[in-house]
Write an enzyme that holds these catalytic residues in place. Sequence first.
Site, PDB file in Angstrom:
ATOM      1  CD  GLU A 123      -8.044   9.054   4.117  1.00 10.63           C
ATOM      2  OE1 GLU A 123      -9.173   8.565   3.962  1.00 10.63           O
ATOM      3  OE2 GLU A 123      -7.713  10.185   3.662  1.00 10.63           O
ATOM      4  CE  LYS A 160     -12.886   9.621   4.127  1.00 10.99           C
ATOM      5  NZ  LYS A 160     -11.810   9.558   3.107  1.00 10.99           N
ATOM      6  CB  CYS A 182      -9.553  12.465   4.632  1.00 16.59           C
ATOM      7  SG  CYS A 182      -8.945  13.347   3.154  1.00 16.59           S
TER       8      CYS A 182
END
Length: 506
Positions: A264, A339, A373
Amino acid sequence: MAHEELHLNLRNLTLEDYPQLQELMDRIYDDIGGAWPEETIKALVEQFPDGQICIEDSGQLVAVALTVCVKYERFSNPHTYDDLILRNEKIWHNANGDSLYGLDVFIHPEYRGYRLGRRLYEARKELCRSMNLRAILAGGRIPSYYKYSDQCTPEEYIQRVDRKEIYDPILTFQLSNDFQVTRLMHKYLPEDEKSLGYATLLEWRNILYTPPSLVLNVKKTQVRLGAVQWQMREFSSVEEVLKQVEYFVDALSDYKSDFALFPEFFNAPLMGLTDQVDQTRAIRFLAGFTEQFRNEMSEMAVSYNINIITGSMPLIENDRVYNVSYLCHRDGRVDEQRKIHITPHERRDWVIEGGHDFQVFDTDAGRVAILICYDIEFPELGRIAASQDVDIIMVPFWTDTKNGYLRVRHCAQARAIENECYVVITGSVGNLPKVENLDVQYAQSSVFSPSDFAFPHDAVMAETTPNTEMIMFSDMDLEKLKLVRNEGSVTNLKDRRVDMYDVRKN
């Protein structure tokens, strides 16, 4: 008989075994006609020797499984025992069949209790897998039904046997060996008075079956993944970052990797080229390079014949900032995953917003999902991916401290176990004092598997040295996922209580 006196040997039946086989069948099937003629057994052995399996004890035949090949479409539908019998009592065997048909399994009465039937069934399943056949079918008698016919219908009887309220010597055994009842058949064997002519159509499906197809269209089942544990360093230009990216892509490609996974915000050091006072302006400055990174990494995917997950980068759309990862296929296609869950830091300092779509991507090396993440810390997304038959969940992450890293790691391993898939995490390391919010990094990249016998004892396929720039490889067997989902020590996906709870995408 004491077990220490046994000398069991599993092998294929031969023509010389017929006298013993005849004696055994006459003893067991005295109520429905006894042994088949020698010519019937001879035809089976000659036409399909691999399908005739027996167990002997010190030379004495004590257990037998007789099998033929059939067409699934024909015998997965209602039929009778006579449909398998040709003239002169020869058994129907189709050498071009795509399934096995279990004609019979019988055990010497004195050897019951040693689970010899289970050995024969496992041998039959291995034969089915080795021949790449679709399924094992069988017509199963229900010989205890006559005792309950005045109490319940055949359908109710089958349900009660399945609930273990009733013991049936054949159906109970079949169900305990992973066979499923697909239908009830009438007049299957009319002379079977104990079953009142009824039988169950049973099926064990070979989850590893691959339909015949052109070689070039066959998807890989052995997948090699390469991940980059990226060193954060100062860069003077976009071209310098891309040169470092290409170095790693080239290295991973040399080792025949199917995937290259980056962390990321791996290109965040480029924010050092602008004013750091206003963080929202700095992240928008970085977003100005995203299209170039996407295009050039897509070109690398094609040139180096490797699928690239681009870590993640900021994207501006309608004046809003998103954290986005791209899947650059080696055939030139590009997929996008934003995300979904945004951390307090991203929301506060960079004003990043969460995406609203999540999907599993079909690749030439398995079905892949990307959870960036923080997303891996929400089990709902992993469960949605599992419902779409995900094989590998890719997790590009960025954490500054060890406790932040451990949140990602522990949640990733949980997702691998509960969803019976592989999960790969990779992050950045090193210090970057001149870039706000990127001054320290902590990472140990890893590949996690389900936790069962087919996988490493600690369910960790591979991992890097912490806080050291390096590449990591892991070979993944997608066929093992099919096995653990259907025949594992536990079967998390199959055992979900969907009558109580469900997870779905709006």
